[in-house]
Design a protein around this motif. Structure first.
Motif, mmCIF file in Angstrom:
data_model
loop_
_atom_site.group_PDB
_atom_site.id
_atom_site.type_symbol
_atom_site.label_atom_id
_atom_site.label_comp_id
_atom_site.label_asym_id
_atom_site.label_seq_id
_atom_site.Cartn_x
_atom_site.Cartn_y
_atom_site.Cartn_z
ATOM 1 N N ASN B 374 0.867 -1.174 0.000
ATOM 2 C CA ASN B 374 0.000 0.000 0.000
ATOM 3 C C ASN B 374 0.895 1.213 0.000
ATOM 4 N N ALA B 375 0.646 2.135 -0.925
ATOM 5 C CA ALA B 375 1.527 3.294 -1.047
ATOM 6 C C ALA B 375 0.750 4.564 -0.732
ATOM 7 N N PHE B 376 1.439 5.459 -0.049
ATOM 8 C CA PHE B 376 0.858 6.740 0.319
ATOM 9 C C PHE B 376 1.931 7.770 0.062
ATOM 10 N N PHE B 377 1.589 8.790 -0.739
ATOM 11 C CA PHE B 377 2.639 9.705 -1.160
ATOM 12 C C PHE B 377 2.235 11.147 -0.886
ATOM 13 N N VAL B 400 7.691 12.471 0.318
ATOM 14 C CA VAL B 400 7.845 11.313 1.194
ATOM 15 C C VAL B 400 6.893 10.228 0.716
ATOM 16 N N LEU B 401 7.397 8.999 0.645
ATOM 17 C CA LEU B 401 6.574 7.865 0.231
ATOM 18 C C LEU B 401 6.426 6.930 1.429
ATOM 19 N N ALA B 402 5.193 6.663 1.833
ATOM 20 C CA ALA B 402 4.977 5.734 2.949
ATOM 21 C C ALA B 402 4.470 4.412 2.380
ATOM 22 N N LEU B 403 5.062 3.318 2.830
ATOM 23 C CA LEU B 403 4.695 2.012 2.283
ATOM 24 C C LEU B 403 4.348 1.051 3.399
ATOM 25 N N SER B 404 3.444 0.121 3.121
ATOM 26 C CA SER B 404 3.245 -1.016 4.006
ATOM 27 C C SER B 404 3.236 -2.255 3.116
ATOM 28 N N ALA B 405 3.753 -3.361 3.629
ATOM 29 C CA ALA B 405 4.065 -4.478 2.740
ATOM 30 C C ALA B 405 3.283 -5.741 3.081
ATOM 31 N N TYR B 406 2.882 -6.465 2.028
ATOM 32 C CA TYR B 406 2.134 -7.716 2.163
ATOM 33 C C TYR B 406 2.728 -8.754 1.217
ATOM 34 N N HIS B 407 2.473 -10.007 1.506
ATOM 35 C CA HIS B 407 2.834 -11.053 0.547
ATOM 36 C C HIS B 407 1.742 -12.104 0.543
ATOM 37 N N GLY B 408 1.756 -12.927 -0.500
ATOM 38 C CA GLY B 408 0.715 -13.941 -0.644
ATOM 39 C C GLY B 408 0.153 -13.897 -2.039
ATOM 40 N N SER B 409 -1.199 -13.907 -2.127
ATOM 41 C CA SER B 409 -1.807 -13.869 -3.454
ATOM 42 C C SER B 409 -2.552 -12.560 -3.649
ATOM 43 N N LEU B 410 -2.265 -11.894 -4.752
ATOM 44 C CA LEU B 410 -2.915 -10.603 -5.044
ATOM 45 C C LEU B 410 -4.371 -10.797 -5.451
ATOM 46 N N GLY B 411 -4.704 -12.030 -5.809
ATOM 47 C CA GLY B 411 -6.083 -12.292 -6.211
ATOM 48 C C GLY B 411 -6.386 -11.823 -7.612
ATOM 49 N N ILE B 412 -5.341 -11.540 -8.409
ATOM 50 C CA ILE B 412 -5.621 -11.057 -9.766
ATOM 51 C C ILE B 412 -5.806 -12.187 -10.747
ATOM 52 N N ASP B 413 -5.556 -13.407 -10.316
ATOM 53 C CA ASP B 413 -5.711 -14.524 -11.245
ATOM 54 C C ASP B 413 -7.148 -15.037 -11.268
ATOM 55 N N SER B 414 -7.970 -14.491 -10.366
ATOM 56 C CA SER B 414 -9.334 -15.004 -10.264
ATOM 57 C C SER B 414 -10.165 -14.644 -11.487
ATOM 58 N N GLN B 441 6.797 1.976 6.610
ATOM 59 C CA GLN B 441 7.935 2.886 6.704
ATOM 60 C C GLN B 441 7.707 4.095 5.820
ATOM 61 N N ARG B 442 8.203 5.241 6.323
ATOM 62 C CA ARG B 442 8.191 6.447 5.496
ATOM 63 C C ARG B 442 9.554 6.586 4.860
ATOM 64 N N LEU B 443 9.564 6.719 3.520
ATOM 65 C CA LEU B 443 10.845 6.767 2.826
ATOM 66 C C LEU B 443 11.069 8.136 2.214
ATOM 67 N N LEU B 444 12.317 8.593 2.354
ATOM 68 C CA LEU B 444 12.723 9.782 1.610
ATOM 69 C C LEU B 444 13.314 9.288 0.292
ATOM 70 N N PRO B 445 13.446 10.166 -0.697
ATOM 71 C CA PRO B 445 14.010 9.724 -1.973
ATOM 72 C C PRO B 445 15.359 9.060 -1.770
ATOM 73 N N GLY B 446 15.543 7.900 -2.360
ATOM 74 C CA GLY B 446 16.809 7.178 -2.248
ATOM 75 C C GLY B 446 16.811 6.169 -1.119
ATOM 76 N N GLU B 447 15.851 6.195 -0.229
ATOM 77 C CA GLU B 447 15.855 5.272 0.904
ATOM 78 C C GLU B 447 15.216 3.933 0.533
ATOM 79 N N THR B 448 15.557 2.942 1.315
ATOM 80 C CA THR B 448 15.097 1.586 1.036
ATOM 81 C C THR B 448 14.405 1.004 2.260
ATOM 82 N N MET B 449 13.336 0.276 2.042
ATOM 83 C CA MET B 449 12.690 -0.450 3.139
ATOM 84 C C MET B 449 13.021 -1.938 2.967
#
Ligand code: HEM
Lengths: 359, 570
Positions: B374-377, B400-414, B441-449
């Protein structure tokens, strides 16, 4: 803040001062008009109902000179006799607000002079406002309102200058101009500012200027129509042998005849209708450029359409037996009501694509 | 009752033919019910429909009918608002739906009004046009017996011969472009046919406009496309559209061939003053080519300045930011790198969206998985600890880009269509942060999560791109609508500013041998112009046939008219 911005703020505040000053002068004009009506009411000129049946004056015929052998004789040019169509009331126009009194007339002239002065100051206010933003002064409702009444007064003064009989509307006009400026400065005021990109187009000049012009002149027509309704019932009461109240007769007898008022409003409405049609078309072309569709039934578009159809109704009504006169006049007032609502109501109460920065 | 009408209808009753046909307006007939069976009824109905009264009523209904559409939210304008309204008004909604108040302008009743009006219009115009052609072919009607009963009248006595006076009058009227001829002892003349022509032109132009609108709706196509700066761009074929609608008669093969790409989106905002943050410039600089591979051309598409290619028009609709991110999997292999367009949610372009990695990612165990963020900018961040994560200004001053991360199935194959800007987390698991909650995490340009547990990483690159969305529209018939509109205005001007009027000049020898000249004028509506013009004409004619010395008992026409003629009073 840079220098240019500072001068702009200066201009904007000069504009505000000018608008307030014009309101002060309009107030004086208002008082002078009141004096005109008050002095006029003391006159007994044309008080009798008999005056209402006086014959219409023949069109004035200038003299022509005819050179004959031996000398010059002055011959009358043939006189043209005019005659109303059968069935219409042959009623002369009232003497005007001053009622034929000298004092009333003097105050009336003072009122007109003050109105000229106030209009000049107000136009100055509109122009400095435009200069302060370097664009057409029609970006928000405050700017529409001050331009709107400036145009209405200018149109009235132009009619006066052309020798048209319109001074009877002076008091009403000045009152509404004060009202309009009061509302504009008190509730609609927006600090001067640049335009949002959608408004930044040469179509702004074309579409909005014609819209304001149409509205201002339609307003003069609507005043004529409203007074026509009063004067018409007054005349029919007299014709039927009734006796109108003293206030009604004192005020209404000084107005032009119902037929003249009706003709005045019809001419205005008919002359402005094509321009209003053009305004809507120009708006549609602009909407096509700005929003990707030339007609989308946005509330503003809906009400422009309703106004247009209502005026078309009015013009039709005048050609339809049984719908002339009062019924057509009600349609004309309805049409102008739609215009007003489109201008104030839609901007304030209904949101649509036409909502601008700060109302 | 008021009687201030100034129409010639009443006048024409005692003027006979002279006052007739000054317009082609249909005669009002009393609405007597027919007794003639089906045909009688049909004719009666047709007459009613094409009468002025019914046209007037229909016009009035049309204006009233248009009103609800501005008060009730319309599907055609804003579907979201309609939904909100329906939720807020449970009792009203079914009633409104029955009355089609959410689709006023395509509703049965609104269509019925304007279709009836236009049938009426056609039924009105055809006979009026014939009538007008007849009037043009015919000649102005001869002088009525008593000219002095007309609205404008003048007379004098002259020594000139009656024939000469008539000839002079005929010449004069012809030189003033009156259609004129001598009939009996008088000249009959008429002018201002352009009024009727203008009126007919106006009404015909209305029909042209309606047909043009109808063609536009039937054949139109319209679709949206979001393009990121520097990305592949857009070619005008159906699969490239994000969304697409077309009229019932539209043929996909008719899509205009062209393509364009977004080189740069230029925007600029007010930095000071009360309007801080309002936009001053939006310009989409594009390179486009017409046809399958025409030469490349440049153009800046602006809000008021669309790109036009053939029948198609490309409008700039919206814009936003597309941060560039790089995603690596557990082994450090880059599985995604590119710009991700995010949707603005406020005027300062606070944006949200989702980053979806459907293919290529393997977790630490080497298993294939899908990733979602999920991205929030915010282009201008308020600063740490200051308020919430909302942008302070639309330009990227402190992105600033704020991200939250998930894994699994996106459900786009349905197979179900999915919103690309929203993450469906029903079949996904959260990556956990150190606190055991969702990894954010909130990222500044160039930062990595770093994805927790060495599952990979996502980098917010320094490069920030913008996107612009366009509406591509093809609507035939616009040019006809415009032509109709211009013709309508011209017709109106002709119809409202031109007076149609008649002038008669009679010259007869009186009993004393002196010629009596009489002139009279009649207009469609009583106007000051008719007597004025008559005065002018009289002055010229008078110069050619000067007044004879008055006989002993001078006859003053003004006085003879002071007594209202019978019929003048109602
Ligand atoms: C779409 C609907 C219509 C609109 C918007 C419309 C509008 C107008 C307007 C603005 C005028 C004024 C121009 C003038 O006075 O010369 C006018 C006049 C006229 N209209 Fe219509 N009209 C419509 C339909 C009709 C229909 C259905 C009829 C037939 C019954 C009709 C018959 C006339 C006639 C005869 C005049 C001339 C009146 C006169 O001679 O003063 N119109 N129309």
């Amino acid at each position: 803040m840079n220098l240019a911005a500072a001068t702009n703020e200066n201009l904007a505040s000069i504009s505000n001062t000018l608008i307030y000053s014009s309101m002060a002068v309009y107030t004086l004009a208002f008082l002078a008009h009141i004096a005109e009506w008050v002095f006029g009411s003391r006159s007994k000129v044309g008080r009798t109902a008999a005056a209402l049946t006086a014959p219409k004056a023949a069109a004035e015929a200038p003299k022509v000179q005819v050179r004959e052998a031996g000398g010059t004789t002055v011959l009358e040019r043939p006189k043209v006799v005019t005659r109303s169509a059968a069935g219409s009331r042959d009623v002369p126009d009232g003497p005007g607000a001053h009622g034929g009194t000298e004092q009333g007339d003097m105050y009336g002239r003072i009122a007109v002079s003050l109105t000229v002065l106030a209009a000049l100051i107000q136009i100055g206010g509109v122009v400095t406002r435009a200069l302060s933003v370097m664009r057409a002064p029609w970006g928000n409702m405050y700017e529409f309102s001050i331009t709107f009444s400036a145009v209405a007064v200018t149109a009235y003064l132009v009619f006066l200058a052309l020798g048209k009989n319109v001074r009877w509307m002076g008091l009403i006009l000045v009152t509404t101009v004060l009202l309009d400026l009061g509302i504009a400065t008190k509730w609609l005021y927006t600090a001067s500012d640049q335009l949002v990109p959608a408004l930044d187009s040469y179509w702004l000049w074309i579409h909005v200027s014609t819209a304001i012009f149409c509205g201002a002149v339609f307003y003069l027509g609507a005043v004529g129509t409203a007074l026509y309704l009063f004067r018409d019932s007054y005349e029919s009461k007299l014709a039927a042998g009734g006796k109108p109240g003293t206030f009604a007769s004192s005020v209404l007898e000084r107005l032009p005849s119902a037929a003249s008022l009706d003709k005045f409003s019809y001419r205005i409405n008919a002359a402005i209708f094509p321009l209003w049609t053009f305004t809507i078309i120009a708006g549609a072309i602009w909407a096509g450029d700005a929003w990707g569709r030339y007609w989308g039934w946005d509330p503003k578009e809906v009400w422009s359409f309703v106004t247009w159809v209502a005026y078309a109704c009015y013009l039709h009504a005048r050609a339809t037996a049984g719908w002339k006169g009062r019924k057509a006049a009600y349609l004309a007032l309805f049409a102008f009501g739609c215009f007003l609502w489109n201008y104030y109501g839609v901007n304030i109460f209904i949101s649509g694509k036409h909502s601008y920065a700060g109302v | 009752m008021s009687k201030t009408d100034t129409s010639p209808d009443t006048a024409s009753e005692d003027l006979g033919a002279a006052g007739s046909q000054l317009s082609t307006a249909p005669k009002e007939e009393p609405a007597n019910l027919p007794s003639l069976g089906v045909i009688g009824w049909v004719r009666w109905f047709w007459r009613q429909l094409t009468s002025m009264r019914v046209a007037l009523i229909l016009l009035f209904l049309l204006s009233l009918g248009a009103i609800p559409g501005s008060l009730v939210p319309q599907n055609s304008v804003d579907e979201l608002k309609v939904e909100q309204f329906k939720m807020a008004h449970e009792t009203l909604t079914p009633i409104y739906e029955k009355l089609q108040l959410f689709d006023v302008y395509s509703s049965v009743w609104f269509s019925a009004i304007y279709i009836l009006l236009f049938i009426s219009l056609i039924g009105c115009i055809v006979p009026r046009t014939w009538q007008f052609v007849g009037q043009l072919r015919g000649r102005p009607p001869g002088a009525p017996k008593r000219l002095n009963r007309l609205p404008a009248y003048t007379t004098w006595r002259t020594e000139a011969d009656p024939e000469d006076v008539r000839e002079a009058a005929l010449g004069l009227l012809k030189s003033r472009r009156f259609r004129s001829h001598i009939e009996g002892d008088a000249v009959a003349a008429e002018k201002g046919y352009a009024r009727e022509a203008g009126n007919l032109l106006f009404h015909i132009a209305l029909i042209v406009m309606l047909v043009a609108f109808a063609v536009g709706v039937l054949f139109k196509s319209e679709g949206g496309k979001l393009v990121v700066e520097g990305d592949g761009g857009f070619a005008n074929v159906l699969p490239q559209y994000d969304d697409f609608q077309s009229g019932p008669l539209f043929d996909n093969n008719n899509l205009e061939r062209f393509s364009f790409q977004l080189d740069e989106f230029e925007d600029d905002y007010e930095r000071s003053g009360p309007g801080t943050g309002t936009a001053r410039t939006f310009k989409a600089h594009v390179t486009y080519s017409e046809g399958v591979d025409g030469p490349a051309k440049k153009k800046a598409i602006e809000v008021n300045s669309p790109l036009e290619v053939g029948d198609s028009t490309v409008y700039l609709i919206a814009h936003g930011y597309a941060p560039v991110v790089t995603v690596k999997d557990a082994r450090g292999k880059v599985v995604f790198s590119g710009a991700v367009p995010l949707l603005p949610i406020d005027a300062n372009i606070t944006s949200t969206g989702a980053i979806k990695i459907p293919d290529g990612y393997r977790n630490k165990a080497g298993e294939k998985e899908q990733l979602g963020f999920n991205a929030f900018f915010v282009p201008t961040f308020a600063g740490h600890g200051k308020g919430d994560m909302l942008s302070q200004f639309p330009a990227p001053d402190f992105p600033v880009l704020a991200l939250s991360a998930y894994h699994g199935s996106l459900g786009i194959d349905s197979g179900l269509p999915q919103n690309v800007y929203q993450l469906d987390t029903t079949k996904m698991k959260e990556f956990k942060g150190k606190d055991g909650k969702l990894l954010k995490q909130r990222l500044l340009p160039g930062e990595t999560m770093q994805l927790s547990g060495g599952q990979g990483s996502i980098t917010y690159e320094k490069e920030l791109r913008e996107w612009a969305s366009f509406q591509i529209k093809q609507q035939p018939g616009n040019i006809y609508a415009l032509a109709g509109a211009i013709a309508a205005v011209l017709g109106l001007v002709g119809s409202l500013f031109i007076q149609r009027r008649r002038v008669w000049v009679r010259a007869v020898r009186g009993e004393d041998g002196v010629t009596v000249v009489e002139m009279a004028g009649l207009g469609r509506s009583e106007s000051a112009k008719v007597p004025e013009e008559l005065g002018d004409l009289a002055a010229v004619l008078h110069a050619q046939a000067p007044a004879a010395p008055e006989p002993e008992a001078p006859e003053d026409p003004t006085e003879s008219e002071a007594v209202p003629a019978e019929g003048a009073e109602k």
